[in-house]
Design a protein around this motif. Structure first.
Motif, PDB file in Angstrom:
ATOM      1  N   ARG A  15     -59.638 -22.937 -41.820  1.00  0.00           N
ATOM      2  CA  ARG A  15     -58.282 -22.853 -41.270  1.00  0.00           C
ATOM      3  C   ARG A  15     -58.591 -22.896 -39.665  1.00  0.00           C
ATOM      4  NH1 ARG A  15     -57.701 -17.172 -43.276  1.00  0.00           N
ATOM      5  NH2 ARG A  15     -58.451 -15.818 -41.656  1.00  0.00           N
ATOM      6  N   PRO A  16     -57.605 -23.435 -39.058  1.00  0.00           N
ATOM      7  CA  PRO A  16     -57.732 -23.644 -37.372  1.00  0.00           C
ATOM      8  C   PRO A  16     -57.835 -22.170 -36.828  1.00  0.00           C
ATOM      9  CG  PRO A  16     -56.236 -25.438 -38.263  1.00  0.00           C
ATOM     10  CD  PRO A  16     -56.380 -24.289 -39.341  1.00  0.00           C
ATOM     11  N   SER A  17     -58.868 -21.935 -36.085  1.00  0.00           N
ATOM     12  CA  SER A  17     -58.908 -20.480 -35.219  1.00  0.00           C
ATOM     13  C   SER A  17     -57.674 -21.229 -34.005  1.00  0.00           C
ATOM     14  CB  SER A  17     -60.112 -20.517 -34.535  1.00  0.00           C
ATOM     15  OG  SER A  17     -60.535 -21.521 -33.590  1.00  0.00           O
ATOM     16  N   GLU A  18     -57.595 -19.933 -33.155  1.00  0.00           N
ATOM     17  CA  GLU A  18     -56.628 -20.070 -32.004  1.00  0.00           C
ATOM     18  C   GLU A  18     -57.008 -21.103 -31.030  1.00  0.00           C
ATOM     19  OE1 GLU A  18     -53.589 -19.106 -31.839  1.00  0.00           O
ATOM     20  OE2 GLU A  18     -53.720 -18.275 -33.873  1.00  0.00           O
ATOM     21  N   GLU A  19     -58.610 -20.956 -31.146  1.00  0.00           N
ATOM     22  CA  GLU A  19     -59.293 -22.191 -30.047  1.00  0.00           C
ATOM     23  C   GLU A  19     -59.297 -23.384 -30.589  1.00  0.00           C
ATOM     24  OE1 GLU A  19     -63.574 -23.071 -28.098  1.00  0.00           O
ATOM     25  OE2 GLU A  19     -63.254 -20.969 -29.007  1.00  0.00           O
ATOM     26  N   ASP A  20     -59.263 -23.734 -31.893  1.00  0.00           N
ATOM     27  CA  ASP A  20     -59.013 -24.890 -32.603  1.00  0.00           C
ATOM     28  C   ASP A  20     -57.594 -25.543 -32.359  1.00  0.00           C
ATOM     29  OD1 ASP A  20     -61.590 -24.825 -33.664  1.00  0.00           O
ATOM     30  OD2 ASP A  20     -60.913 -24.005 -35.594  1.00  0.00           O
ATOM     31  N   LYS A  21     -56.815 -24.723 -32.426  1.00  0.00           N
ATOM     32  CA  LYS A  21     -55.214 -25.129 -31.973  1.00  0.00           C
ATOM     33  C   LYS A  21     -55.094 -25.412 -30.666  1.00  0.00           C
ATOM     34  CE  LYS A  21     -53.517 -21.524 -34.587  1.00  0.00           C
ATOM     35  NZ  LYS A  21     -52.707 -20.774 -35.133  1.00  0.00           N
ATOM     36  N   ARG A  22     -55.668 -24.551 -29.819  1.00  0.00           N
ATOM     37  CA  ARG A  22     -55.489 -24.618 -28.401  1.00  0.00           C
ATOM     38  C   ARG A  22     -56.117 -26.128 -27.807  1.00  0.00           C
ATOM     39  NH1 ARG A  22     -58.998 -23.492 -24.313  1.00  0.00           N
ATOM     40  NH2 ARG A  22     -60.277 -22.275 -25.680  1.00  0.00           N
ATOM     41  N   LEU A  23     -57.139 -26.538 -28.524  1.00  0.00           N
ATOM     42  CA  LEU A  23     -58.074 -27.775 -28.063  1.00  0.00           C
ATOM     43  C   LEU A  23     -57.684 -29.030 -28.874  1.00  0.00           C
ATOM     44  CD1 LEU A  23     -61.636 -26.090 -27.819  1.00  0.00           C
ATOM     45  CD2 LEU A  23     -60.117 -26.506 -25.853  1.00  0.00           C
ATOM     46  N   ALA A  24     -56.713 -28.973 -29.611  1.00  0.00           N
ATOM     47  CA  ALA A  24     -56.010 -29.981 -30.648  1.00  0.00           C
ATOM     48  C   ALA A  24     -55.151 -30.762 -29.722  1.00  0.00           C
ATOM     49  CB  ALA A  24     -55.396 -29.629 -31.895  1.00  0.00           C
ATOM     50  N   TYR A  25     -55.619 -31.890 -28.984  1.00  0.00           N
ATOM     51  CA  TYR A  25     -54.865 -32.499 -27.908  1.00  0.00           C
ATOM     52  C   TYR A  25     -54.219 -33.940 -28.583  1.00  0.00           C
ATOM     53  CZ  TYR A  25     -57.053 -29.613 -24.269  1.00  0.00           C
ATOM     54  OH  TYR A  25     -57.537 -28.557 -23.736  1.00  0.00           O
TER      55      TYR A  25
END
Length: 137
Positions: free
Chosen positions: A89-99
């Motif tokens: 599942r996407p981490s908070e960092e994964d979500k933040r970096l999903a442009y």
């Protein structure tokens, strides 16, 4: 829906296992017909961070993958990375970096090495996450 050949899944899994204990990463390219995205090529990239908690793709390798995809009449569908010690599942960092909200974000969890879990996610511009269907064929 995202279609992924068993051979391509195996290539991704092998790359992710070989990079342990760190996260592995890469890009996927293919075709889009309607709501179906079909992976035709997997690009294995270097995690410059060499970390088990995050990744940064090598920009030179990214550019080479983009050029190769274009040369083969493919479109970049998204990326993948592994979670060596956490769920798929996407981490908070994964979500933040999903442009790119049109990209597929694949996460392969190796938390249970005997039972790897691959999931595909859509992350919209507001960082809301939904699971996309993925079918290994």
């Amino acid at each position: 829906m995202l279609l992924l050949k068993q051979d391509d899944y195996n290539v991704m899994l092998k790359h992710c296992i070989e990079e342990l204990p760190n996260e592995a990463c890469g890009l996927i390219a293919g075709t889009i017909q309607g709501d179906t995205k079909t992976v035709k090529k997997v690009y294995l990239l270097t995690n410059l961070d060499a970390s088990k908690e995050h990744f940064s793709m090598d920009p030179k390798e990214q550019l080479a993958a983009m050029k190769d995809a274009r040369a083969n009449d493919l479109v970049l569908l998204g990326n993948f990375h592994s979670h060596p010690e956490s769920p798929s599942r996407p981490s908070e960092e994964d979500k933040r970096l999903a442009y790119d909200s049109s990209s597929e974000y694949l996460i392969l969890s190796l938390m249970d090495r005997a039972n790897p879990v691959l999931k595909a996610f859509h992350i919209d511009k507001d960082k809301a996450v939904s699971i996309n269907e993925i079918k290994v064929i």
